[in-house]
Design an enzyme around this catalytic site. Structure first.
Site, PDB file in Angstrom:
ATOM      1  N   HIS A  10       0.050  10.064 -27.310  1.00 40.48           N
ATOM      2  CA  HIS A  10      -0.320   9.028 -27.042  1.00 40.48           C
ATOM      3  C   HIS A  10      -0.791   7.909 -27.936  1.00 40.48           C
ATOM      4  O   HIS A  10      -0.500   6.808 -27.843  1.00 40.48           O
ATOM      5  CB  HIS A  10      -0.782   9.558 -25.576  1.00 40.48           C
ATOM      6  CG  HIS A  10      -0.427   9.320 -24.691  1.00 40.48           C
ATOM      7  ND1 HIS A  10      -0.843  10.126 -23.645  1.00 40.48           N
ATOM      8  CD2 HIS A  10       1.080   9.612 -23.999  1.00 40.48           C
ATOM      9  CE1 HIS A  10       0.357  10.869 -22.527  1.00 40.48           C
ATOM     10  NE2 HIS A  10       2.238  10.234 -23.017  1.00 40.48           N
TER      11      HIS A  10
ATOM     12  N   HIS B  22       8.632   8.296 -26.985  1.00 48.68           N
ATOM     13  CA  HIS B  22       7.506   9.442 -26.417  1.00 48.68           C
ATOM     14  C   HIS B  22       7.866  10.982 -27.041  1.00 48.68           C
ATOM     15  O   HIS B  22       6.436  11.513 -27.278  1.00 48.68           O
ATOM     16  CB  HIS B  22       7.437   9.807 -24.966  1.00 48.68           C
ATOM     17  CG  HIS B  22       6.979  10.378 -24.249  1.00 48.68           C
ATOM     18  ND1 HIS B  22       5.413  10.045 -24.204  1.00 48.68           N
ATOM     19  CD2 HIS B  22       7.357  11.321 -23.365  1.00 48.68           C
ATOM     20  CE1 HIS B  22       5.122  11.103 -23.708  1.00 48.68           C
ATOM     21  NE2 HIS B  22       5.325  12.156 -23.166  1.00 48.68           N
TER      22      HIS B  22
ATOM     23  N   LYS C 232       7.594  22.630 -14.400  1.00 47.05           N
ATOM     24  CA  LYS C 232       6.925  21.796 -14.053  1.00 47.05           C
ATOM     25  C   LYS C 232       6.248  21.335 -12.665  1.00 47.05           C
ATOM     26  O   LYS C 232       4.927  20.886 -11.716  1.00 47.05           O
ATOM     27  CB  LYS C 232       6.592  20.839 -14.276  1.00 47.05           C
ATOM     28  CG  LYS C 232       6.411  18.682 -14.105  1.00 47.05           C
ATOM     29  CD  LYS C 232       6.789  17.849 -15.030  1.00 47.05           C
ATOM     30  CE  LYS C 232       5.663  16.437 -14.509  1.00 47.05           C
ATOM     31  NZ  LYS C 232       5.662  16.090 -15.041  1.00 47.05           N
TER      32      LYS C 232
ATOM     33  N   HIS D 132       0.413  15.620 -25.934  1.00 51.05           N
ATOM     34  CA  HIS D 132       0.213  13.979 -25.785  1.00 51.05           C
ATOM     35  C   HIS D 132      -0.924  13.210 -25.679  1.00 51.05           C
ATOM     36  O   HIS D 132      -0.685  12.486 -26.176  1.00 51.05           O
ATOM     37  CB  HIS D 132       0.030  14.339 -24.182  1.00 51.05           C
ATOM     38  CG  HIS D 132       1.562  14.918 -23.485  1.00 51.05           C
ATOM     39  ND1 HIS D 132       1.857  16.031 -23.707  1.00 51.05           N
ATOM     40  CD2 HIS D 132       2.245  13.611 -22.554  1.00 51.05           C
ATOM     41  CE1 HIS D 132       3.141  15.718 -23.174  1.00 51.05           C
ATOM     42  NE2 HIS D 132       3.801  14.272 -22.863  1.00 51.05           N
TER      43      HIS D 132
ATOM     44  N   GLU E 200       9.740  16.664 -25.327  1.00 51.37           N
ATOM     45  CA  GLU E 200       8.965  17.909 -23.542  1.00 51.37           C
ATOM     46  C   GLU E 200       9.143  19.083 -23.456  1.00 51.37           C
ATOM     47  O   GLU E 200       8.784  19.946 -23.147  1.00 51.37           O
ATOM     48  CB  GLU E 200       9.209  17.167 -23.030  1.00 51.37           C
ATOM     49  CG  GLU E 200       8.397  15.436 -22.699  1.00 51.37           C
ATOM     50  CD  GLU E 200       7.491  15.671 -22.711  1.00 51.37           C
ATOM     51  OE1 GLU E 200       6.549  16.787 -22.155  1.00 51.37           O
ATOM     52  OE2 GLU E 200       6.495  14.354 -22.492  1.00 51.37           O
TER      53      GLU E 200
ATOM     54  N   GLU F 190      -4.128  17.084 -11.237  1.00 55.21           N
ATOM     55  CA  GLU F 190      -4.830  17.473 -12.337  1.00 55.21           C
ATOM     56  C   GLU F 190      -6.325  17.226 -12.964  1.00 55.21           C
ATOM     57  O   GLU F 190      -6.419  17.049 -14.090  1.00 55.21           O
ATOM     58  CB  GLU F 190      -4.239  16.359 -12.940  1.00 55.21           C
ATOM     59  CG  GLU F 190      -4.269  16.663 -14.772  1.00 55.21           C
ATOM     60  CD  GLU F 190      -3.377  15.215 -15.392  1.00 55.21           C
ATOM     61  OE1 GLU F 190      -3.085  15.786 -16.445  1.00 55.21           O
ATOM     62  OE2 GLU F 190      -3.546  14.714 -15.388  1.00 55.21           O
TER      63      GLU F 190
ATOM     64  N   LYS G  17       3.375  11.232 -11.243  1.00 55.84           N
ATOM     65  CA  LYS G  17       2.907  10.162 -11.872  1.00 55.84           C
ATOM     66  C   LYS G  17       3.034   9.114 -11.984  1.00 55.84           C
ATOM     67  O   LYS G  17       4.335   8.744 -12.749  1.00 55.84           O
ATOM     68  CB  LYS G  17       1.833  11.131 -13.270  1.00 55.84           C
ATOM     69  CG  LYS G  17       0.960  12.168 -13.939  1.00 55.84           C
ATOM     70  CD  LYS G  17       0.545  12.784 -14.681  1.00 55.84           C
ATOM     71  CE  LYS G  17      -0.466  13.401 -14.830  1.00 55.84           C
ATOM     72  NZ  LYS G  17      -1.047  13.624 -16.559  1.00 55.84           N
TER      73      LYS G  17
ATOM     74  N   ARG H  52       0.909  -1.526   0.142  1.00 60.02           N
ATOM     75  CA  ARG H  52      -0.002  -0.332  -0.002  1.00 60.02           C
ATOM     76  C   ARG H  52       0.573   1.187  -0.325  1.00 60.02           C
ATOM     77  O   ARG H  52       0.353   2.659   0.761  1.00 60.02           O
ATOM     78  CB  ARG H  52      -1.008   0.241   1.143  1.00 60.02           C
ATOM     79  CG  ARG H  52      -2.565  -1.293   1.353  1.00 60.02           C
ATOM     80  CD  ARG H  52      -3.360  -0.686   2.262  1.00 60.02           C
ATOM     81  NE  ARG H  52      -4.013  -1.569   2.663  1.00 60.02           N
ATOM     82  CZ  ARG H  52      -3.641  -2.586   2.559  1.00 60.02           C
ATOM     83  NH1 ARG H  52      -2.942  -3.299   3.518  1.00 60.02           N
ATOM     84  NH2 ARG H  52      -5.339  -3.580   2.824  1.00 60.02           N
TER      85      ARG H  52
END
Length: 355
Positions: A250, A263, A225, A246, A184, A235, A142, A120
């Site tokens: 993606h 990416h 960022k 993105h 990026e 978000e 993320k 957890r």
């Protein structure tokens, strides 16, 4: 250089220092009070840096275990996650122990997901070794893995206890891998940081020019960022700005087959495509798409993808996390250095895929 991510529940620092990898153990000891650490990495990064990091951590008094998986986006899945769980259990890691993510974006996403779900949740540190990871994916909490239907469709929000960036490790990247990270970086200049954009305009686009100015590039990108994540950790609003390029990117990654288009390459293509259509609709200023194309091309990033299969891309978009009901949120750049959210009917997204 140091940046502080001043989150209310889990503040942490981003350290940026050339040639610092050998001292990572002292840094980790100042943050983690545990006995065991599992380094999660891929087989390529392990061959370059795992021994250095392991020795430094052991010198600092940690007991170290190294879990390696096959390099590449295709390994970022629940099978690899399950293998990591088994490894952690076999070596007796408890909730009081920790994980170090050593590698690029794939490693950071996967290791963060494992850390956030094992027992957890156990503490983890990010040591990013690719430009994409150093400027973007290692920061902000993320985590995620891919499924056959969608990229990063299974994941969590889990902040690291710290991010340790040694720009010198980028010297071992291949040319394509280094340039990929500039997708990026260019995004950050477009959505928030005109000063960064102006730095990029002064460079000649060669790998040598990137590496010469990489500390400034990393610092500016991380600072954008950092600011956005502090204001919107989960978000719910402006963090969406980070997704410029993105949504389509993606879809390109998925339909091409994970790993075929990198990416940052997909983000570059996505920024160009959505800007081209948004400009035609009057949502972005005339000439902005050409600015993006020229900047991407200067650094060797692709600005188009073939075959361009509209139906396949649209099908992938319907599984995007930014889709909600019959609408989807896209990001546009109304002027250089700023971003806006453009929510549209999902059906209208087909227009943004037309050449």
């Amino acid at each position: 250089m140091k940046l502080h991510v001043d989150l209310a529940t889990n503040p942490y620092d981003i350290m940026i220092e050339r040639g610092s990898l050998t001292s990572v153990g002292d840094w980790a000891r100042s943050i983690l009070n545990c006995q065991k650490i599992a380094i999660i990495t891929d087989d390529h990064v392990a061959s370059l840096y795992a021994e250095t990091v392991q020795q430094s951590l052991e010198t600092a008094g940690f007991e170290i275990f190294v879990f390696e998986f096959l390099e590449g986006e295709a390994s970022k899945n629940l099978t690899t996650v399950n293998n990591a769980y088994d490894f952690l259990l076999e070596n007796g890691l408890t909730r009081g122990d920790g994980i170090v993510a050593l590698g690029g974006g794939v490693v950071g996403d996967l290791a963060g997901f494992v850390a956030s779900t094992y027992m957890r949740g156990i503490p983890f540190l990010q040591i990013p070794t690719s430009l994409t990871a150093q400027v973007d994916s290692s920061i902000g909490g993320k985590t995620g893995v891919n499924t056959p239907r969608a990229k990063n469709s299974v994941g969590t929000f889990a902040q690291p206890k710290g991010v340790f960036i040694d720009p010198d490790v980028l010297k071992t990247l291949g040319k394509r891998e280094l340039i990929e990270g500039m997708g990026e970086v260019i995004k950050y200049g477009l959505i928030d940081d005109v000063d960064l954009w102006e730095i990029l305009e002064t460079l000649d686009g060669s790998p040598e020019s990137i590496l010469e100015h990489v500390e400034d590039i990393i610092y500016h990108s991380c600072n954008v960022k950092r600011k956005i994540v502090v204001e919107d950790e989960f978000e719910g609003g402006i963090r969406m700005y980070l997704n410029f390029g993105h949504t389509i990117g993606h879809a390109i990654e998925q339909t091409a087959g994970y790993g075929k288009v990198m990416h940052g390459e997909a983000v570059a293509i996505g920024m160009v495509q959505i800007s081209r259509v948004a400009e035609k609709k009057g949502l972005m200023p005339a000439g902005m798409t050409d600015k993006i194309i020229n900047m991407c091309a200067k650094f060797g990033l692709p600005t188009d993808h073939k075959p361009w299969l509209v139906n396949d891309l649209y099908a992938a978009l319907t599984h995007d996390k930014k889709a909600s009901g019959n609408t989807i949120k896209t990001v546009i750049v109304p002027k250089l250095g700023s971003a806006a959210i453009n929510q549209i009917p999902l059906e209208e997204m087909k227009e943004y895929l037309e050449k």
